[in-house]
Design a protein around this motif. Structure first.
Motif, PDB file in Angstrom:
ATOM      1  N   LEU A 247       0.842  -1.194   0.000  1.00  0.00           N
ATOM      2  CA  LEU A 247       0.000   0.000   0.000  1.00  0.00           C
ATOM      3  C   LEU A 247       0.881   1.249   0.000  1.00  0.00           C
ATOM      4  O   LEU A 247       1.750   1.408   0.852  1.00  0.00           O
ATOM      5  N   VAL A 248       0.662   2.151  -0.966  1.00  0.00           N
ATOM      6  CA  VAL A 248       1.485   3.361  -1.060  1.00  0.00           C
ATOM      7  C   VAL A 248       0.657   4.640  -1.142  1.00  0.00           C
ATOM      8  O   VAL A 248       1.216   5.733  -1.207  1.00  0.00           O
ATOM      9  N   SER A 249      -0.674   4.530  -1.175  1.00  0.00           N
ATOM     10  CA  SER A 249      -1.497   5.737  -1.214  1.00  0.00           C
ATOM     11  C   SER A 249      -2.841   5.438  -0.562  1.00  0.00           C
ATOM     12  O   SER A 249      -3.120   4.308  -0.148  1.00  0.00           O
ATOM     13  N   SER A 250      -3.697   6.426  -0.536  1.00  0.00           N
ATOM     14  CA  SER A 250      -4.995   6.307   0.120  1.00  0.00           C
ATOM     15  C   SER A 250      -5.830   5.177  -0.469  1.00  0.00           C
ATOM     16  O   SER A 250      -5.880   4.992  -1.683  1.00  0.00           O
ATOM     17  N   THR A 251      -6.494   4.441   0.419  1.00  0.00           N
ATOM     18  CA  THR A 251      -7.403   3.395  -0.043  1.00  0.00           C
ATOM     19  C   THR A 251      -8.768   3.967  -0.400  1.00  0.00           C
ATOM     20  O   THR A 251      -9.663   3.235  -0.828  1.00  0.00           O
ATOM     21  N   GLU A 252      -8.930   5.270  -0.218  1.00  0.00           N
ATOM     22  CA  GLU A 252     -10.207   5.910  -0.542  1.00  0.00           C
ATOM     23  C   GLU A 252     -10.197   6.566  -1.923  1.00  0.00           C
ATOM     24  O   GLU A 252     -11.197   6.566  -2.628  1.00  0.00           O
ATOM     25  N   SER A 253      -9.034   7.123  -2.296  1.00  0.00           N
ATOM     26  CA  SER A 253      -8.996   7.871  -3.556  1.00  0.00           C
ATOM     27  C   SER A 253      -7.981   7.346  -4.562  1.00  0.00           C
ATOM     28  O   SER A 253      -7.938   7.825  -5.695  1.00  0.00           O
ATOM     29  N   GLY A 254      -7.163   6.393  -4.176  1.00  0.00           N
ATOM     30  CA  GLY A 254      -6.143   5.907  -5.094  1.00  0.00           C
ATOM     31  C   GLY A 254      -6.728   5.039  -6.189  1.00  0.00           C
ATOM     32  O   GLY A 254      -7.865   4.565  -6.106  1.00  0.00           O
ATOM     33  N   PRO A 255      -5.958   4.817  -7.282  1.00  0.00           N
ATOM     34  CA  PRO A 255      -6.419   3.953  -8.372  1.00  0.00           C
ATOM     35  C   PRO A 255      -6.484   2.495  -7.927  1.00  0.00           C
ATOM     36  O   PRO A 255      -5.942   2.118  -6.891  1.00  0.00           O
ATOM     37  N   VAL A 256      -7.155   1.683  -8.726  1.00  0.00           N
ATOM     38  CA  VAL A 256      -7.370   0.275  -8.409  1.00  0.00           C
ATOM     39  C   VAL A 256      -6.553  -0.594  -9.359  1.00  0.00           C
ATOM     40  O   VAL A 256      -6.536  -0.367 -10.574  1.00  0.00           O
ATOM     41  N   CYS A 257      -5.862  -1.609  -8.810  1.00  0.00           N
ATOM     42  CA  CYS A 257      -5.071  -2.516  -9.644  1.00  0.00           C
ATOM     43  C   CYS A 257      -5.973  -3.599 -10.227  1.00  0.00           C
ATOM     44  O   CYS A 257      -7.169  -3.669  -9.952  1.00  0.00           O
ATOM     45  N   GLU A 258      -5.361  -4.493 -11.013  1.00  0.00           N
ATOM     46  CA  GLU A 258      -6.128  -5.531 -11.705  1.00  0.00           C
ATOM     47  C   GLU A 258      -6.736  -6.541 -10.739  1.00  0.00           C
ATOM     48  O   GLU A 258      -7.646  -7.290 -11.101  1.00  0.00           O
ATOM     49  N   ARG A 259      -6.261  -6.558  -9.490  1.00  0.00           N
ATOM     50  CA  ARG A 259      -6.810  -7.481  -8.492  1.00  0.00           C
ATOM     51  C   ARG A 259      -7.778  -6.797  -7.527  1.00  0.00           C
ATOM     52  O   ARG A 259      -8.180  -7.371  -6.541  1.00  0.00           O
ATOM     53  N   GLY A 260      -8.114  -5.558  -7.833  1.00  0.00           N
ATOM     54  CA  GLY A 260      -9.087  -4.861  -7.023  1.00  0.00           C
ATOM     55  C   GLY A 260      -8.532  -4.153  -5.810  1.00  0.00           C
ATOM     56  O   GLY A 260      -9.298  -3.649  -4.980  1.00  0.00           O
ATOM     57  N   HIS A 261      -7.195  -4.058  -5.687  1.00  0.00           N
ATOM     58  CA  HIS A 261      -6.582  -3.348  -4.563  1.00  0.00           C
ATOM     59  C   HIS A 261      -6.508  -1.860  -4.895  1.00  0.00           C
ATOM     60  O   HIS A 261      -6.021  -1.490  -5.962  1.00  0.00           O
ATOM     61  N   ARG A 262      -6.929  -1.034  -3.992  1.00  0.00           N
ATOM     62  CA  ARG A 262      -6.887   0.409  -4.227  1.00  0.00           C
ATOM     63  C   ARG A 262      -5.649   1.015  -3.561  1.00  0.00           C
ATOM     64  O   ARG A 262      -5.413   0.818  -2.374  1.00  0.00           O
ATOM     65  N   GLY A 263      -4.862   1.758  -4.352  1.00  0.00           N
ATOM     66  CA  GLY A 263      -3.722   2.485  -3.809  1.00  0.00           C
ATOM     67  C   GLY A 263      -2.467   1.660  -3.608  1.00  0.00           C
ATOM     68  O   GLY A 263      -1.550   2.092  -2.909  1.00  0.00           O
ATOM     69  N   CYS A 264      -2.365   0.480  -4.259  1.00  0.00           N
ATOM     70  CA  CYS A 264      -1.150  -0.333  -4.114  1.00  0.00           C
ATOM     71  C   CYS A 264      -0.129   0.060  -5.179  1.00  0.00           C
ATOM     72  O   CYS A 264      -0.400   0.845  -6.084  1.00  0.00           O
ATOM     73  N   VAL A 265       1.066  -0.510  -5.069  1.00  0.00           N
ATOM     74  CA  VAL A 265       2.143  -0.205  -6.009  1.00  0.00           C
ATOM     75  C   VAL A 265       1.707  -0.492  -7.447  1.00  0.00           C
ATOM     76  O   VAL A 265       1.911   0.323  -8.357  1.00  0.00           O
ATOM     77  N   SER A 266       1.109  -1.659  -7.680  1.00  0.00           N
ATOM     78  CA  SER A 266       0.727  -2.032  -9.038  1.00  0.00           C
ATOM     79  C   SER A 266      -0.316  -1.096  -9.635  1.00  0.00           C
ATOM     80  O   SER A 266      -0.371  -0.919 -10.859  1.00  0.00           O
ATOM     81  N   ALA A 267      -1.139  -0.488  -8.802  1.00  0.00           N
ATOM     82  CA  ALA A 267      -2.156   0.431  -9.298  1.00  0.00           C
ATOM     83  C   ALA A 267      -1.563   1.745  -9.786  1.00  0.00           C
ATOM     84  O   ALA A 267      -2.207   2.485 -10.532  1.00  0.00           O
ATOM     85  N   TRP A 268      -0.312   2.026  -9.380  1.00  0.00           N
ATOM     86  CA  TRP A 268       0.337   3.282  -9.742  1.00  0.00           C
ATOM     87  C   TRP A 268       1.516   3.127 -10.697  1.00  0.00           C
ATOM     88  O   TRP A 268       1.713   3.938 -11.599  1.00  0.00           O
TER      89      TRP A 268
END
Length: 392
Positions: A247-268
């Motif tokens: 997790l590297v950013s907000s779980t409320e406003s960060g982008p979502v990765c292909e596995r549905g995680h919000r704000g993780c490294v892969s999402a950014w």
């Protein structure tokens, strides 16, 4: 040793002492017998016998005479004969095969690229590997071993290394080592591509001389390789370096990765993430738009660089390495917003960690193939439990 045809030569069976001496000369360069005796712990008598064996096998050569700078006789130096063997390395992507041939010191002799069969079916890809190696053998008569790397998880199994998950190829539970050895008759090392790249940089690349090292490679995905006390960290199941879902950013406003995680490294950080977040066609387009002042593209590129810096900080805090190497086809993201990378690094770095050298290393997909060849070199020179190889 007389060589008549390509298929009559094979890497000889070396015992531990011979491998230890050869490794020293391979990794650390020209050495005197006295220096080798100190570094390996062998007696001068044993060292003389071991070096004579390696000279007879044509792997090392007696070279120049150097003065010790003090009393005593000058020392005769022993050096590697890089041309004494060749190694092939192959990188498989979701669409292409990159292959290189290197000498014993990992100098690239030649490189080629082939498109994969459209189906990506295992038998067709393995057959292509066989044809590539046959072609290499026609020109390089002392081909000793082969390394193959790919994005995905690789585990040990009874029949050799098994690819348990390679999403870009759509493979799962593929006994790749056995299949490749059957078509090439070569001892084969199969590994995750980032783990291979870490070995390559540690022995012959930007990490030479470092006993602890972190390599972060990112593109279609992201992964890390770790070296601690000169040993590659392998993990209990061969899956270390999974940084993609930190997790590297907000779980409320960060982008979502292909596995549905919000704000993780892969999402950014990954190339697909930066492109999608920027609303761009490809990474070049995202970088161009960011440079032209497009707010969405700027947020995507700077957010990706910042998240990458945070991921590196986690690794530095965890491993306390002497150096970090950042590379991969996604590197323009970090270079295009280096201040954001440093911001993300500083925000997560423990103050006690101090300054760690961080290198942004230029990248080409053939680098992975080069690294795979080094994994093959490393295996025959320094066998380790858990490495994926067997005698052909």
């Amino acid at each position: 040793m007389t060589i008549t045809t390509a298929h009559q030569w094979a890497w000889p069976e070396l015992h531990d002492g011979q491998r230890a001496v050869l490794r020293e000369v391979l990794v650390h360069g020209s050495r005197s017998r006295a220096d080798l005796a100190r570094r390996t712990g062998f007696s001068r008598t044993s060292l003389t016998r071991l070096t004579r064996d390696l000279v007879d096998l044509q792997f090392i050569v007696e070279g120049e005479i150097r003065s010790k700078g003090g009393r005593g006789r000058p020392s005769e130096m022993l050096d590697l004969r890089p041309e004494s063997a060749q190694f092939a390395g192959i990188k498989l992507t979701g669409s292409a095969l990159y292959a290189v041939v290197t000498d014993l010191r990992a100098n690239v002799i030649e490189s080629v690229e082939h498109e994969l069969p459209r189906s990506k079916a295992v038998p067709e890809v393995v057959a292509l590997i066989g044809r590539v190696i046959d072609d290499v053998r026609a020109r390089h008569h002392r081909l000793a071993a082969l390394g193959v790397c790919l994005a995905g998880d690789v585990e040990d199994a009874d029949g050799g290394a098994e690819v348990v998950d390679s999403p870009f190829l759509g493979w799962d539970r593929v006994p790749l080592q056995r299949l490749v050895e059957e078509v090439t008759s070569l001892p084969t090392v199969v590994s995750n591509d980032v783990q291979a790249l870490t070995v390559g940089h540690h022995w012959f690349g930007a990490g030479v001389g470092r006993s602890s090292l972190v390599v972060v490679a990112f593109g279609a995905g992201i992964g890390a390789g770790l070296v601690v006390h000169d040993e590659l960290v392998r993990g209990a199941r061969g899956h270390p370096g999974k940084v993609g879902h930190l997790l590297v950013s907000s779980t409320e406003s960060g982008p979502v990765c292909e596995r549905g995680h919000r704000g993780c490294v892969s999402a950014w950080v990954t190339v697909p993430a930066v492109v999608a977040n920027a609303g761009a066609i490809d990474l070049d387009d995202a970088i161009r738009r960011a440079g032209s002042g497009d707010p969405r593209a700027q947020a995507a590129v700077r957010g990706g660089a910042r998240a990458l810096g945070a991921a590196v900080a986690y690794l530095v805090d965890l491993v306390d390495p002497e150096k970090v190497i950042v590379t991969g086809e996604g590197l323009p993201t970090a270079r295009g917003a280096e201040d954001a990378f440093l911001e993300g690094l500083g925000a997560r770095l423990d103050p006690a960690s101090g300054a760690v050298p961080i290198d942004f290393c230029d990248f080409d997909f053939a680098d992975y193939a080069w690294a795979a060849s080094i994994a093959a070199i490393r295996r025959v020179v320094q066998p380790l439990d858990g490495e994926h190889v067997s005698a052909a």
